[in-house]
Design a protein around this motif. Structure first.
Motif, PDB file in Angstrom:
ATOM      1  N   ILE A 188       0.836  -1.194   0.000  1.00  0.00           N
ATOM      2  CA  ILE A 188       0.000   0.000   0.000  1.00  0.00           C
ATOM      3  C   ILE A 188       0.880   1.257   0.000  1.00  0.00           C
ATOM      4  CG2 ILE A 188      -1.620   1.321   1.422  1.00  0.00           C
ATOM      5  CD1 ILE A 188      -2.890  -0.978  -0.145  1.00  0.00           C
ATOM      6  N   GLU A 189       2.000   1.152   0.718  1.00  0.00           N
ATOM      7  CA  GLU A 189       2.971   2.251   0.694  1.00  0.00           C
ATOM      8  C   GLU A 189       3.436   2.512  -0.729  1.00  0.00           C
ATOM      9  OE1 GLU A 189       5.481   3.295   3.634  1.00  0.00           O
ATOM     10  OE2 GLU A 189       3.527   3.300   4.654  1.00  0.00           O
ATOM     11  N   LYS A 190       3.816   1.387  -1.392  1.00  0.00           N
ATOM     12  CA  LYS A 190       4.297   1.487  -2.772  1.00  0.00           C
ATOM     13  C   LYS A 190       3.220   2.077  -3.672  1.00  0.00           C
ATOM     14  CE  LYS A 190       5.809  -2.748  -3.619  1.00  0.00           C
ATOM     15  NZ  LYS A 190       6.313  -3.917  -4.357  1.00  0.00           N
ATOM     16  N   PHE A 191       2.022   1.645  -3.420  1.00  0.00           N
ATOM     17  CA  PHE A 191       0.859   2.133  -4.160  1.00  0.00           C
ATOM     18  C   PHE A 191       0.777   3.657  -4.019  1.00  0.00           C
ATOM     19  CE2 PHE A 191      -3.989   2.501  -4.169  1.00  0.00           C
ATOM     20  CZ  PHE A 191      -4.127   2.298  -5.536  1.00  0.00           C
ATOM     21  N   GLY A 192       0.958   4.113  -2.775  1.00  0.00           N
ATOM     22  CA  GLY A 192       0.898   5.545  -2.498  1.00  0.00           C
ATOM     23  C   GLY A 192       1.986   6.315  -3.237  1.00  0.00           C
ATOM     24  N   PHE A 193       3.205   5.774  -3.201  1.00  0.00           N
ATOM     25  CA  PHE A 193       4.309   6.439  -3.898  1.00  0.00           C
ATOM     26  C   PHE A 193       4.070   6.462  -5.408  1.00  0.00           C
ATOM     27  CE2 PHE A 193       6.760   5.655   0.068  1.00  0.00           C
ATOM     28  CZ  PHE A 193       7.269   6.939   0.239  1.00  0.00           C
ATOM     29  N   SER A 194       3.515   5.380  -5.911  1.00  0.00           N
ATOM     30  CA  SER A 194       3.251   5.301  -7.348  1.00  0.00           C
ATOM     31  C   SER A 194       2.198   6.324  -7.756  1.00  0.00           C
ATOM     32  CB  SER A 194       2.766   3.898  -7.720  1.00  0.00           C
ATOM     33  OG  SER A 194       3.684   2.921  -7.300  1.00  0.00           O
ATOM     34  N   LEU A 195       1.132   6.397  -6.952  1.00  0.00           N
ATOM     35  CA  LEU A 195       0.066   7.353  -7.240  1.00  0.00           C
ATOM     36  C   LEU A 195       0.611   8.778  -7.207  1.00  0.00           C
ATOM     37  CD1 LEU A 195      -2.790   5.813  -5.057  1.00  0.00           C
ATOM     38  CD2 LEU A 195      -2.819   5.976  -7.545  1.00  0.00           C
ATOM     39  N   GLU A 196       1.411   9.036  -6.152  1.00  0.00           N
ATOM     40  CA  GLU A 196       1.959  10.375  -5.979  1.00  0.00           C
ATOM     41  C   GLU A 196       2.828  10.782  -7.168  1.00  0.00           C
ATOM     42  OE1 GLU A 196       5.011  10.874  -2.962  1.00  0.00           O
ATOM     43  OE2 GLU A 196       4.091  12.779  -2.380  1.00  0.00           O
ATOM     44  N   ALA A 197       3.665   9.839  -7.597  1.00  0.00           N
ATOM     45  CA  ALA A 197       4.552  10.140  -8.718  1.00  0.00           C
ATOM     46  C   ALA A 197       3.743  10.456  -9.975  1.00  0.00           C
ATOM     47  CB  ALA A 197       5.486   8.960  -8.968  1.00  0.00           C
ATOM     48  N   ARG A 198       2.741   9.629 -10.261  1.00  0.00           N
ATOM     49  CA  ARG A 198       1.922   9.855 -11.453  1.00  0.00           C
ATOM     50  C   ARG A 198       1.155  11.185 -11.345  1.00  0.00           C
ATOM     51  NH1 ARG A 198       4.678   6.992 -14.654  1.00  0.00           N
ATOM     52  NH2 ARG A 198       4.218   4.775 -14.858  1.00  0.00           N
ATOM     53  N   TYR A 199       0.699  11.427 -10.157  1.00  0.00           N
ATOM     54  CA  TYR A 199      -0.061  12.658  -9.926  1.00  0.00           C
ATOM     55  C   TYR A 199       0.784  13.886 -10.238  1.00  0.00           C
ATOM     56  CZ  TYR A 199      -2.781  16.201  -7.326  1.00  0.00           C
ATOM     57  OH  TYR A 199      -3.495  17.316  -6.966  1.00  0.00           O
ATOM     58  N   LEU A 200       1.995  13.896  -9.634  1.00  0.00           N
ATOM     59  CA  LEU A 200       2.870  15.055  -9.820  1.00  0.00           C
ATOM     60  C   LEU A 200       3.392  15.140 -11.246  1.00  0.00           C
ATOM     61  CD1 LEU A 200       4.752  14.934  -6.390  1.00  0.00           C
ATOM     62  CD2 LEU A 200       2.896  16.495  -7.098  1.00  0.00           C
ATOM     63  N   GLN A 201       3.697  13.988 -11.829  1.00  0.00           N
ATOM     64  CA  GLN A 201       4.172  13.991 -13.216  1.00  0.00           C
ATOM     65  C   GLN A 201       3.095  14.570 -14.122  1.00  0.00           C
ATOM     66  OE1 GLN A 201       5.108   9.885 -13.948  1.00  0.00           O
ATOM     67  NE2 GLN A 201       7.217  10.043 -13.198  1.00  0.00           N
ATOM     68  N   GLU A 202       1.881  14.179 -13.848  1.00  0.00           N
ATOM     69  CA  GLU A 202       0.765  14.610 -14.678  1.00  0.00           C
ATOM     70  C   GLU A 202       0.551  16.124 -14.556  1.00  0.00           C
ATOM     71  OE1 GLU A 202      -1.797  13.547 -17.622  1.00  0.00           O
ATOM     72  OE2 GLU A 202      -0.079  12.518 -16.754  1.00  0.00           O
ATOM     73  N   GLY A 204       2.985  18.104 -14.390  1.00  0.00           N
ATOM     74  CA  GLY A 204       4.127  18.756 -15.007  1.00  0.00           C
ATOM     75  C   GLY A 204       5.416  18.701 -14.232  1.00  0.00           C
ATOM     76  N   GLU A 205       5.419  18.061 -13.082  1.00  0.00           N
ATOM     77  CA  GLU A 205       6.671  17.992 -12.321  1.00  0.00           C
ATOM     78  C   GLU A 205       7.581  16.927 -12.898  1.00  0.00           C
ATOM     79  OE1 GLU A 205       6.921  18.566  -8.339  1.00  0.00           O
ATOM     80  OE2 GLU A 205       5.622  20.314  -8.499  1.00  0.00           O
ATOM     81  N   ASP A 206       8.857  17.234 -12.945  1.00  0.00           N
ATOM     82  CA  ASP A 206       9.812  16.276 -13.481  1.00  0.00           C
ATOM     83  C   ASP A 206      10.401  15.456 -12.350  1.00  0.00           C
ATOM     84  OD1 ASP A 206      11.484  14.878 -15.123  1.00  0.00           O
ATOM     85  OD2 ASP A 206      13.024  16.453 -15.165  1.00  0.00           O
ATOM     86  N   ILE A 207       9.667  14.425 -11.927  1.00  0.00           N
ATOM     87  CA  ILE A 207      10.191  13.563 -10.853  1.00  0.00           C
ATOM     88  C   ILE A 207      10.189  12.115 -11.330  1.00  0.00           C
ATOM     89  CG2 ILE A 207       9.475  15.058  -8.953  1.00  0.00           C
ATOM     90  CD1 ILE A 207       7.134  12.844  -8.686  1.00  0.00           C
ATOM     91  N   PRO A 208      11.135  11.340 -10.774  1.00  0.00           N
ATOM     92  CA  PRO A 208      11.253   9.949 -11.226  1.00  0.00           C
ATOM     93  C   PRO A 208      10.119   9.075 -10.667  1.00  0.00           C
ATOM     94  CG  PRO A 208      12.796  10.359  -9.448  1.00  0.00           C
ATOM     95  CD  PRO A 208      12.104  11.667  -9.719  1.00  0.00           C
ATOM     96  N   PHE A 209       9.804   8.029 -11.419  1.00  0.00           N
ATOM     97  CA  PHE A 209       8.801   7.077 -10.937  1.00  0.00           C
ATOM     98  C   PHE A 209       9.522   6.026 -10.101  1.00  0.00           C
ATOM     99  CE2 PHE A 209       5.824   3.514 -11.245  1.00  0.00           C
ATOM    100  CZ  PHE A 209       4.644   4.171 -10.969  1.00  0.00           C
ATOM    101  N   PRO A 210       9.001   5.688  -8.941  1.00  0.00           N
ATOM    102  CA  PRO A 210       9.699   4.712  -8.087  1.00  0.00           C
ATOM    103  C   PRO A 210       9.956   3.401  -8.843  1.00  0.00           C
ATOM    104  CG  PRO A 210       7.462   5.158  -7.279  1.00  0.00           C
ATOM    105  CD  PRO A 210       7.754   6.165  -8.338  1.00  0.00           C
ATOM    106  N   GLU A 211      11.180   2.893  -8.706  1.00  0.00           N
ATOM    107  CA  GLU A 211      11.574   1.720  -9.480  1.00  0.00           C
ATOM    108  C   GLU A 211      10.693   0.506  -9.191  1.00  0.00           C
ATOM    109  OE1 GLU A 211      15.765  -0.241  -9.650  1.00  0.00           O
ATOM    110  OE2 GLU A 211      15.907   1.843 -10.303  1.00  0.00           O
ATOM    111  N   ASP A 212      10.364   0.326  -7.898  1.00  0.00           N
ATOM    112  CA  ASP A 212       9.544  -0.849  -7.551  1.00  0.00           C
ATOM    113  C   ASP A 212       8.064  -0.477  -7.437  1.00  0.00           C
ATOM    114  OD1 ASP A 212       9.787   0.757  -5.393  1.00  0.00           O
ATOM    115  OD2 ASP A 212      10.149  -0.833  -3.930  1.00  0.00           O
ATOM    116  N   GLY A 213       7.680   0.625  -8.085  1.00  0.00           N
ATOM    117  CA  GLY A 213       6.282   1.053  -8.044  1.00  0.00           C
ATOM    118  C   GLY A 213       5.414   0.260  -8.992  1.00  0.00           C
ATOM    119  N   TYR A 214       4.139   0.597  -9.025  1.00  0.00           N
ATOM    120  CA  TYR A 214       3.208  -0.078  -9.917  1.00  0.00           C
ATOM    121  C   TYR A 214       3.133   0.700 -11.227  1.00  0.00           C
ATOM    122  CZ  TYR A 214       1.872  -2.654  -5.769  1.00  0.00           C
ATOM    123  OH  TYR A 214       1.897  -3.445  -4.661  1.00  0.00           O
ATOM    124  N   HIS A 215       3.635   0.054 -12.279  1.00  0.00           N
ATOM    125  CA  HIS A 215       3.769   0.752 -13.556  1.00  0.00           C
ATOM    126  C   HIS A 215       2.497   0.752 -14.406  1.00  0.00           C
ATOM    127  CE1 HIS A 215       7.903   0.373 -12.340  1.00  0.00           C
ATOM    128  NE2 HIS A 215       8.306   1.124 -13.356  1.00  0.00           N
TER     129      HIS A 215
END
Length: 571
Positions: A188-202, A204-215
């Motif tokens: 669920i933690e990973k899920f949260g990080f994955s969501l956050e990354a997609r959210y911020l990327q969407e 316009g923020e240039d941040i990396p997607f967590p390697e072990d996240g849900y792609h």
RNA sequence: GCGCCUGUAGCUCAGCUGGAUAGAGCAACGGACUUCUAAUCCGUAGGCCAGGGGUUCGAAUCCCUUCAGGCGCGCCA
């Protein structure tokens, strides 16, 4: 003394088997009293319907099983049984000794039509029994992580679990179906990080997607939906809070989607149980404490361990990590403790083969908690391997390439997909050829069975214009003895076995048997159809055959419905 | 290395609480629609039940062993 393999006293075939079994036991006791034979206990012989028609209606291996102890040849023992068999126990036409020492029983000529009369009297509910009355069973299945879409493994579990639950219900058990929501822990933690990354990327923020996240694409879509609804209102808040809010939103969406897909697959649950609720209520902590009080735990390297080796397991397991966070294992123990506290006599879990290492641990933990380990039964399904274009199609949540259950339902259809999954024994690894399933789905045996049902419905429709006294069927006023063609008798024989088949499949947790059964019954009907015309000049015969057809349709429908497959009236 | 599952007809699989001649579907071949749905039926062909050993009246089924494939063996879930 009735052995499980002999079915139920209350079923059509079961009670006949039971009568024969009783006769055999009486014969043996009588012979023993007369000094004709010596043995301590009657062995667990079987009374079965032989595959070969020439071997009679029922057969037993009792004589062969006694051979060694009684120090007589099986055929001699069979002779003794035969001589002492209480003939008045049921109407028999013939008993013979055959082969190495089988005893074959042939019932009176009209026994199958009589069976049919009994079936007809039961009507719509044919197949159900009361074997499990008063026993409460829980079937937990799918329980997929709410972090992604449902895949083939989940689909197989859904089909098997739902069918098993239906079988148990039909056998008279009180059944509850449950979905365990893994809404706590690392993923669920990973899920949260994955969501956050997609959210911020969407945004316009240039941040990396967590390697072990849900792609998976679905994660991105979930966030796009949120942005459409709420815009960037989570962009400039504290990261931990943001993840919490996004996770909450994501979980809700995922669960709703899982629930919807399963509903499309014909699966409805009685209970959706949250893992997080076990943490929130303190149940996990209490369970750990209970195990501590029982003296089954110890501390090593700052972690709390359960001494599983004391319960025959290979090694000990961590309950609470050095950082104070309980493991999934600890939560699962609390969960199963909760299940038993809810009063289930038997708890059945359906897991993928990749979880098999967890089975012994859980059973050991149940024992540690003071429960009989056999009250927990785990059905392990071997994994589903997908083929596409002749090559293995890897399912991977990491890369996001997988076929979802929703897609499968759309491509193949619910009926074919469910039938296909249930058809296979859970033990067998399954190769699912996507091209075949999509392009040649008409080859799927489900259509063979459904077609039999549709054909009957068509006859029933046509019969309305034939001036037949159809109401007589429901009143049981048809001439049973007009049914005498071998294909008619074979059909009755197969149909009569339905309730016992359900009981057997339920007790052995083998839902795939019911798929085989409906195919055989459909085959019996198609054969009958090819040989016997239902509607004809002879009104009495027409009516009898119409009743046979109608009852076959009911049985087919009941069988298909157990698997969650529809029985269409037209095809 | 240890554990679990699997190995049966060309293909996909049943059968495994020991029983009579190992089954089904698909594929192949030959037949059957003027009649209740041919999405069907009938027939033919196809097998050292992975190999070896054992247990016994009898083994695809139980035990041992070898080989082959899958999956596990985390302070992941």
């Amino acid at each position: 003394m009735i052995f499980p393999s002999q079915g139920s006293l209350s079923t059509i075939i079961g009670k006949r088997k039971a009568l024969i079994a009783r006769g055999i036991i009486e014969a043996l006791e009588r012979a023993k009293a007369a000094g004709e034979i010596h043995y301590a206990l009657v062995p667990e012989f079987v009374v079965e319907i032989p595959r070969e028609l020439s071997h009679g209606d029922f057969a037993t291996n009792a004589a062969m099983l006694l051979a060694r102890e009684a120090k007589k040849s099986p055929r001699d023992i069979a002779k003794i049984i035969l001589k002492n068999f209480p003939q008045q126990i049921l109407p028999l036409k013939e008993i013979e000794i055959a082969g190495p020492g089988f005893i074959n029983f042939r019932l009176g000529d009209n026994w199958l039509p009589q069976c049919f009369g009994e079936i007809l009297a039961i009507g719509e509910n044919f197949g159900c029994s009361e074997i499990g009355r008063g026993k409460k069973i829980q079937v937990e299945f799918v329980s997929a992580n709410p972090t992604g879409e449902l895949h083939m493994g989940n689909a197989r579990g859904a089909a098997i679990g739902d069918t098993l639950a239906s079988l148990l219900k039909a056998a008279g058990y009180l059944v509850e179906k449950e979905f365990y929501i893994n809404d706590a822990g690392n993923q669920i933690e990973k899920f949260g990080f994955s969501l956050e990354a997609r959210y911020l990327q969407e945004l316009g923020e240039d941040i990396p997607f967590p390697e072990d996240g849900y792609h998976g694409e679905d994660i991105l879509k979930t966030m796009k939906d949120l942005i459409e609804r709420d815009g960037d209102k989570y962009k400039n808040i504290d990261s931990a809070l943001r993840r919490e809010l996004l996770t909450q939103y994501g979980l809700e969406k995922k669960l709703a989607s899982i629930r919807e897909t399963l509903a499309l697959f014909g699966v409805e649950y009685d209970v959706w149980f949250s893992e997080q609720s076990l943490h929130d209520s303190g149940a996990v902590a209490q369970t750990v404490k209970a195990l501590e009080e029982k003296g089954c735990v110890y501390t090593k390297e700052d972690a709390l361990w359960l001494a599983c080796t004391g319960f025959g397991e290979e090694k000990d397991e961590v309950l609470v990590r050095a950082n104070g966070v309980p493991t999934y294992y600890a939560a699962d123990i609390a969960y199963h403790d909760n299940k038993f506290k809810r009063g289930f006599d038997q708890v059945i879990n359906i897991w993928g083969a990749d979880h098999h290492g967890h089975v012994a641990r859980m059973k050991g933990a149940m024992e540690a908690m003071g429960y009989n380990r056999d009250r927990l039964h785990v059905i392990l399904m071997q994994l589903v391997r997908l083929y596409r274009g002749g090559e293995i199609f890897r399912m991977s949540k990491r890369t996001g390439t997988y076929i979802t259950l929703a897609e499968l339902i759309e491509d193949v259809g619910k009926d074919a997909a469910r039938f296909f999954f249930v058809m296979r024994s859970p033990d067998s690894q399954m190769d699912f050829d996507l091209d075949l399933a999509v392009s040649q789905s008409a080859d799927n045996p489900v259509y063979y069975v459904q077609y039999a049902h549709a054909r009957i419905c068509s006859i029933l429709e046509a019969a309305k214009g034939e001036g037949l006294d159809i109401a007589a069927i429901n009143k049981g006023e048809i001439k049973l003895n007009r049914l005498e063609h071998p294909s008619e008798l074979a059909l009755i024989r197969k149909m009569a076995d339905f309730p016992d088949e359900i009981i057997y499949s339920a007790h052995h947790y083998e839902p795939h048997r019911i798929a085989a059964y409906v195919q055989e019954l459909a085959s019996g009907f198609h054969n009958f159809y090819a040989h016997c015309r239902v509607l004809g000049e002879d009104k009495e015969l027409s009516l009898s055959r119409l009743a046979l057809a109608k009852m076959t349709a009911i049985t087919l429908k009941n069988g298909l419905n157990l698997m969650g497959v529809n029985a269409p009236e037209k095809m």
